[in-house]
Design a protein around this motif. Structure first.
Motif, mmCIF file in Angstrom:
data_model
loop_
_atom_site.group_PDB
_atom_site.id
_atom_site.type_symbol
_atom_site.label_atom_id
_atom_site.label_comp_id
_atom_site.label_asym_id
_atom_site.label_seq_id
_atom_site.Cartn_x
_atom_site.Cartn_y
_atom_site.Cartn_z
ATOM 1 N N ASP A 129 6.504 2.969 -3.322
ATOM 2 C CA ASP A 129 7.123 4.264 -3.599
ATOM 3 C C ASP A 129 7.074 4.547 -5.097
ATOM 4 N N HIS A 141 -2.230 3.967 -5.134
ATOM 5 C CA HIS A 141 -2.246 3.934 -3.669
ATOM 6 C C HIS A 141 -3.680 3.824 -3.146
ATOM 7 N N ALA A 146 -5.106 0.658 -1.017
ATOM 8 C CA ALA A 146 -5.609 0.891 0.333
ATOM 9 C C ALA A 146 -7.017 0.319 0.481
ATOM 10 N N THR A 204 -0.630 11.176 -3.551
ATOM 11 C CA THR A 204 -1.277 9.883 -3.348
ATOM 12 C C THR A 204 -1.887 9.481 -4.679
ATOM 13 N N GLU A 231 0.822 -1.206 0.000
ATOM 14 C CA GLU A 231 0.000 0.000 0.000
ATOM 15 C C GLU A 231 0.864 1.267 0.000
ATOM 16 N N GLN A 232 2.082 1.143 0.519
ATOM 17 C CA GLN A 232 2.988 2.289 0.602
ATOM 18 C C GLN A 232 4.023 2.287 -0.527
#
Length: 446
Positions: free
Chosen positions: A423, A438, A442, A434, A420-421
């Motif tokens: 890069d 992303h 999420a 965002t 989810e994070q």
């Protein structure tokens, strides 16, 4: 490993055939390689044909990736304008004209031919397909005729979509006919089929879904198409875009194993069921990287990859083609539509318990000119939490995001807090801090 006194014959000079020839020659400069090619050219970039017809460039030779002379300078023998009409697998002979030639290894790279429906009137003047260089030159010349004002495109797959755009840019009134109830159902889920339909109609394309053309009407040349309900639509030309069939007619009733659609069945090394006989590209099957099932996927990306595998195996350098996830993208006017992996229906058919998200967001910041809507759908396997497929639509410049999702599908990583994070790049003209990816990840992770 060096090859001694081994002769490889390649039947067909398209992406797979010439890819095998080039790599095999690099593997062993002393290898004897002979290519029999039906056309006067090799290495046609057929995907560029709609853009040639549209006038994006004027020289048809730009569609030739590499000339016959260039191959011959590297010691590859090419016999153009020659059609192989029979293969004797037992005695390792190919037949052409009134001659034969013998091989140690054989690569069948005959590609695919457009499907021509058994319609009354299909032989009339101004009925076109778009597969060969000659097709492109003929169609481009025809569309310069001001008397051709109304054109029927039959089939709403990728070529049908590209040709609808092309013909509209040439100021033709376009009628797009599709037998199925939605656009490109084998590539896109219903939401994205609808997005494409709305875009076509916004650009004045007459879209006819669930519509069967039963006859092409005319005396000497096209005057109209007749539909299943006996209604008639006047047109001056017809473009057939109904998909492809493997060009394997000469191989029927031989010992070579063929799939139901006529595609040559190969394994992960490019081997057929006959020793020393290989195939790949549009003439052959391939495999689905996710499910492992045998599929027919006539894509240039598949053709080029299997060519390298075949060449390495002929050179005794073991290699395997692991499959594809049918990643593809098409431009329709100002928007792009991309897909990778399994669609929702396909995933359910394979027995997966799935979760899907469909997100609408923006492709970049609002304070830099050019911000547009972006739609993204992701399909996840609930059990493994791996992404099975994704589809996207939006500005052409935003479509490269699908490659990120293809990589996630390929690597089979689970959707979790870390993913989810992920890069991703950010700058105002390219994305938002965002990104839509992303947001989708999420939602899947909740």
């Amino acid at each position: 490993m060096r090859i001694f006194n081994v002769k490889t014959i390649i039947v067909g000079g398209s992406a797979t055939g010439m890819g095998v020839a080039a790599r095999l020659k690099r593997n062993d400069p002393n290898a004897t390689i002979v290519v029999y090619q039906e056309k006067s050219y090799v290495s046609l970039g057929a995907c560029g044909l709609p853009y040639f017809v549209a006038g994006n460039f004027s020289d048809p030779n730009n569609l030739i990736a590499r000339s016959i002379t260039a191959f011959e300078e590297n010691g590859i023998i090419i016999v153009p304008n020659t059609q192989v009409f029979k293969i004797d697998f037992e005695n390792k002979l190919v037949y052409f004209d009134n001659k034969t030639d013998s091989y140690d290894n054989l690569v069948i790279a005959t590609g695919a031919t457009p499907y021509i429906p058994p319609l009354v009137g299909v032989e009339l003047k101004n009925v076109y397909t778009l597969t060969t260089l000659e097709d492109g030159i003929e169609l481009k010349k025809a569309m310069q005729n001001p008397n051709i004002k109304n054109v029927a495109v039959i089939g709403a797959g990728f070529i049908g979509l590209e040709m609808s755009e092309t013909l509209s840019e040439l100021n033709k009134n376009v009628h797009l006919f599709e037998l199925e109830e939605r656009i490109s159902p084998n590539a896109f889920d219903p939401e994205f089929s609808q997005f494409i339909k709305e875009n076509l109609e916004k650009n004045k394309i007459n879209v006819h879904l669930s519509t069967k053309v039963t006859e092409i009407k005319g005396t000497d040349q096209v005057q109209a198409v007749v539909l299943a309900d006996n209604s008639l639509i006047e047109v001056d030309a017809v473009v057939l875009a109904l998909g492809f069939r493997p060009n394997t007619e000469i191989l029927r009733n031989t010992k070579l194993a063929l799939a139901e659609n006529g595609a040559i069945i190969i394994d992960e090394t490019g081997h057929t069921n006959i020793d020393h006989v290989y195939s790949g590209g549009d003439a052959a099957t391939s495999s689905n990287y996710i499910t492992g099932e045998l599929i027919y996927s006539p894509l240039a990306t598949v053709a080029s990859k299997i060519a390298r595998v075949i060449a390495d195996n002929i050179a005794n350098k073991p290699a395997k083609f692991v499959g594809s996830i049918r990643s593809a993208v098409v431009r329709v006017f100002d928007l792009g539509y991309a897909r990778t992996g399994l669609g929702e229906f396909e995933a359910k058919k394979q027995g997966y318990q799935i979760r899907t998200v469909l997100i609408k967001d923006k492709d970049q910041t609002n304070y830099v000119n050019g911000q547009t809507d972006l739609y993204l759908k992701i399909i996840m396997d609930i059990k493994s939490r791996q992404i099975l497929g994704a589809q996207m639509s939006g500005a052409v410049k935003a479509m490269q995001r699908i490659n990120t999702l293809a990589a996630l599908i390929w690597s089979k990583v689970p959707v979790d807090e870390a993913l989810e994070q992920i890069d991703l790049i950010y700058a105002p003209p390219f994305a938002r801090t965002t990104d839509i990816l992303h947001i989708a990840l999420a939602k899947l992770n909740k």
